[in-house]
Enzyme design. Structure first.
Site, PDB file in Angstrom:
ATOM      1  N   GLU A   6      36.374  57.818 159.031  1.00  0.00           N
ATOM      2  CA  GLU A   6      35.806  58.837 159.921  1.00  0.00           C
ATOM      3  C   GLU A   6      36.351  58.704 161.332  1.00  0.00           C
ATOM      4  O   GLU A   6      36.631  59.705 162.007  1.00  0.00           O
ATOM      5  CB  GLU A   6      34.286  58.723 159.934  1.00  0.00           C
ATOM      6  CG  GLU A   6      33.577  59.860 160.681  1.00  0.00           C
ATOM      7  CD  GLU A   6      33.442  59.646 162.182  1.00  0.00           C
ATOM      8  OE1 GLU A   6      33.122  60.625 162.895  1.00  0.00           O
ATOM      9  OE2 GLU A   6      33.676  58.515 162.659  1.00  0.00           O
ATOM     10  N   GLU A   7      36.491  57.476 161.813  1.00  0.00           N
ATOM     11  CA  GLU A   7      36.896  57.269 163.193  1.00  0.00           C
ATOM     12  C   GLU A   7      38.311  57.761 163.460  1.00  0.00           C
ATOM     13  O   GLU A   7      38.690  57.975 164.612  1.00  0.00           O
ATOM     14  CB  GLU A   7      36.790  55.780 163.564  1.00  0.00           C
ATOM     15  CG  GLU A   7      35.383  55.204 163.494  1.00  0.00           C
ATOM     16  CD  GLU A   7      34.456  55.762 164.565  1.00  0.00           C
ATOM     17  OE1 GLU A   7      34.919  56.581 165.380  1.00  0.00           O
ATOM     18  OE2 GLU A   7      33.271  55.382 164.587  1.00  0.00           O
ATOM     19  N   ASP A  52      25.127  60.466 162.183  1.00  0.00           N
ATOM     20  CA  ASP A  52      26.162  59.718 162.906  1.00  0.00           C
ATOM     21  C   ASP A  52      25.947  59.859 164.412  1.00  0.00           C
ATOM     22  O   ASP A  52      26.896  60.057 165.159  1.00  0.00           O
ATOM     23  CB  ASP A  52      27.550  60.226 162.520  1.00  0.00           C
ATOM     24  CG  ASP A  52      28.665  59.340 163.074  1.00  0.00           C
ATOM     25  OD1 ASP A  52      28.358  58.224 163.524  1.00  0.00           O
ATOM     26  OD2 ASP A  52      29.826  59.779 163.066  1.00  0.00           O
ATOM     27  N   HIS A  95      29.181  57.314 157.619  1.00  0.00           N
ATOM     28  CA  HIS A  95      30.493  56.707 157.372  1.00  0.00           C
ATOM     29  C   HIS A  95      30.427  55.192 157.458  1.00  0.00           C
ATOM     30  O   HIS A  95      29.695  54.615 158.264  1.00  0.00           O
ATOM     31  CB  HIS A  95      31.571  57.292 158.292  1.00  0.00           C
ATOM     32  CG  HIS A  95      31.459  56.977 159.747  1.00  0.00           C
ATOM     33  ND1 HIS A  95      31.964  55.830 160.314  1.00  0.00           N
ATOM     34  CD2 HIS A  95      30.916  57.681 160.774  1.00  0.00           C
ATOM     35  CE1 HIS A  95      31.760  55.839 161.619  1.00  0.00           C
ATOM     36  NE2 HIS A  95      31.104  56.947 161.930  1.00  0.00           N
ATOM     37  N   ASP A 109      27.338  52.764 164.811  1.00  0.00           N
ATOM     38  CA  ASP A 109      28.336  53.789 164.521  1.00  0.00           C
ATOM     39  C   ASP A 109      29.274  53.284 163.432  1.00  0.00           C
ATOM     40  O   ASP A 109      30.311  52.702 163.721  1.00  0.00           O
ATOM     41  CB  ASP A 109      29.121  54.118 165.799  1.00  0.00           C
ATOM     42  CG  ASP A 109      30.101  55.266 165.637  1.00  0.00           C
ATOM     43  OD1 ASP A 109      30.029  55.972 164.620  1.00  0.00           O
ATOM     44  OD2 ASP A 109      30.940  55.453 166.536  1.00  0.00           O
TER      45      ASP A 109
END
Length: 426
Positions: free
Chosen positions: A334-335, A362, A288, A300
């Protein structure tokens, strides 16, 4: 760096691993044929290893990521930085010579943290390091001043619910695993609000800390009042827990200036190497592109996104043309719970039978330790054989199951999954 071997070989297998190995059910005989075919790719695997580890591609993914992170910075959902990151990657993938580079529209949450401040007033003045949790509401403009109730679990909060009313609940949950402890971040505000709390502060979901709070997304529920919520450091949570156990009264002042805006337009970023024999069949590799706003998003999930890109680059650089289409997807949002991946799945699920396998990275890009896999026993046998080709670089372990926010939709639909795993270097 181990992605390309798995991806390339999955493209060449006669049938995708989610299905029976042969039409007549003669698994042992078919599996022997597959083993021989896999062994026949040892020279190709060596070529990829040599290019990635010793050749011109050595450190390329790191250098690409460093330039990207230094140029763009953090990439919060709905932000201008995320827009800039998507445009950057769109151009970079085109310049890399990949095929069918395009953007697929997505709507993503747009939340901004604003001013944040917390101070212990009793039993002494102490500045508390905090980070508001994603989707949190703001405090009133004047802030909240209240006595603290420290609990170690949801069960303890329920037992002491009468004490929580009108207070700030502080969760000092022990760190067990990320998956077990993260529930306090995602559900902490809801559970505290049910008990009548004014706000919640959650011990950061981390095994180690240097007075460093960790942010993340949290979820409200329609039938529960919304209260402000933030993460605090492990050290501050432990300190307040010790004070509480001694019977000391703790008073905290909290001010959060968070704002939530209407969902913003964004994109999943896609590129391919089109298959030569079965172009409609897809082997999907992904990471992501969005990140939180308080770091660079290098780990991340910049690292996962860029090694996924590198997988296609290595195949392209060697002039290889897989039988099936190798597709890169750089997810957005994504988060916030895999927003981009969910919308991608809804758009493409009608062709789900054409997705042979989906992969995600990830969990950090440190020393590779293997792959997590979800699929049939027959498919696992195939993967085990493929992993033997990685013996020269000692990446042969298989873990069960694969688990990733962005590939979860495909897993629940029965598509085989990989999730890359790395040793955490400390």
């Amino acid at each position: 760096m181990k992605y390309p071997f798995i991806i390339f070989l999955m493209n060449f297998l006669p049938q995708y691993p989610g299905k029976s190995l042969s039409r007549d059910g003669s698994y042992p005989k078919a599996f022997e044929d597959v083993k021989k075919e896999i062994a026949g790719y040892s020279n190709i695997a060596k070529d990829i290893i040599d290019l990635a580890v010793y050749g011109k591609a050595q450190n390329r993914s790191y250098e690409r990521l460093a330039l990207f992170a230094d140029t763009i910075g953090p990439r919060l959902s709905g932000s201008k930085n995320l827009d800039a990151a998507i445009k950057y990657m769109f151009r970079a993938l085109q310049e890399d010579g990949l095929e069918n580079v395009h953007l697929e529209p997505v709507k993503v949450p747009h939340w901004e943290r604003g001013e944040e401040f917390a101070m212990m007033l009793e039993p002494r003045n102490h500045s508390i390091a905090i980070l508001g949790l994603g989707n949190s509401i703001a405090t009133p403009p004047e802030g909240i001043t209240a006595e603290v109730l420290v609990v170690a679990s949801f069960d303890e909060l329920r037992r002491r619910a009468r004490e929580a009313k009108g207070r700030i609940v502080v969760y000092n949950e022990p760190f067990l695993t990320y998956g077990q402890s993260v529930q306090y971040r995602s559900r902490g505000a809801v559970e505290a609000a049910r008990a009548g709390a004014l706000a919640s502060l959650v011990r950061s979901v981390a095994s180690l800390s240097i007075s460093s709070p960790h942010t993340g997304w949290q979820n409200y529920q329609p039938d529960v009042p919304q209260i402000p919520t933030a993460c605090i450091s492990v050290e501050d949570a432990e300190m307040m827990s010790r004070m509480s156990l001694r019977g000391t009264k703790i008073v905290v002042y909290l001010k959060l200036g968070a704002k939530t805006y209407p969902d913003a337009p964004s994109f999943n970023t896609v590129a391919e190497i089109v298959g030569s024999k079965f172009p409609e069949q897809i082997v999907l590799v992904s990471g992501h592109l969005d990140s939180w706003d308080v770091g660079q998003g290098a780990m991340d999930d910049g690292g996962g996104a860029f090694i996924s890109w590198e997988a296609l680059s290595l195949v392209k650089d060697l002039g290889l043309r897989p039988k099936r289409t190798l597709r890169l997807v750089l997810w957005t949002g994504e988060e916030q719970g895999g927003v981009g991946a969910e919308q991608y799945y809804q758009l493409h699920k009608e062709n789900i039978s054409n997705f042979d396998i989906v992969m995600e990275s990830d969990e950090g890009t440190f020393k590779p330790m293997g792959l997590a896999f979800t699929g049939t026993d027959e498919a696992r046998d195939i993967v085990r054989e493929i992993m033997t080709l990685l013996l020269p670089i000692n990446i042969t372990d298989i873990y069960d199951p694969a688990d990733g926010t962005d590939i979860d939709y495909w897993m629940r639909a029965g598509v085989p999954e990989f999730f890359s795993l790395f040793y955490m270097l400390r």
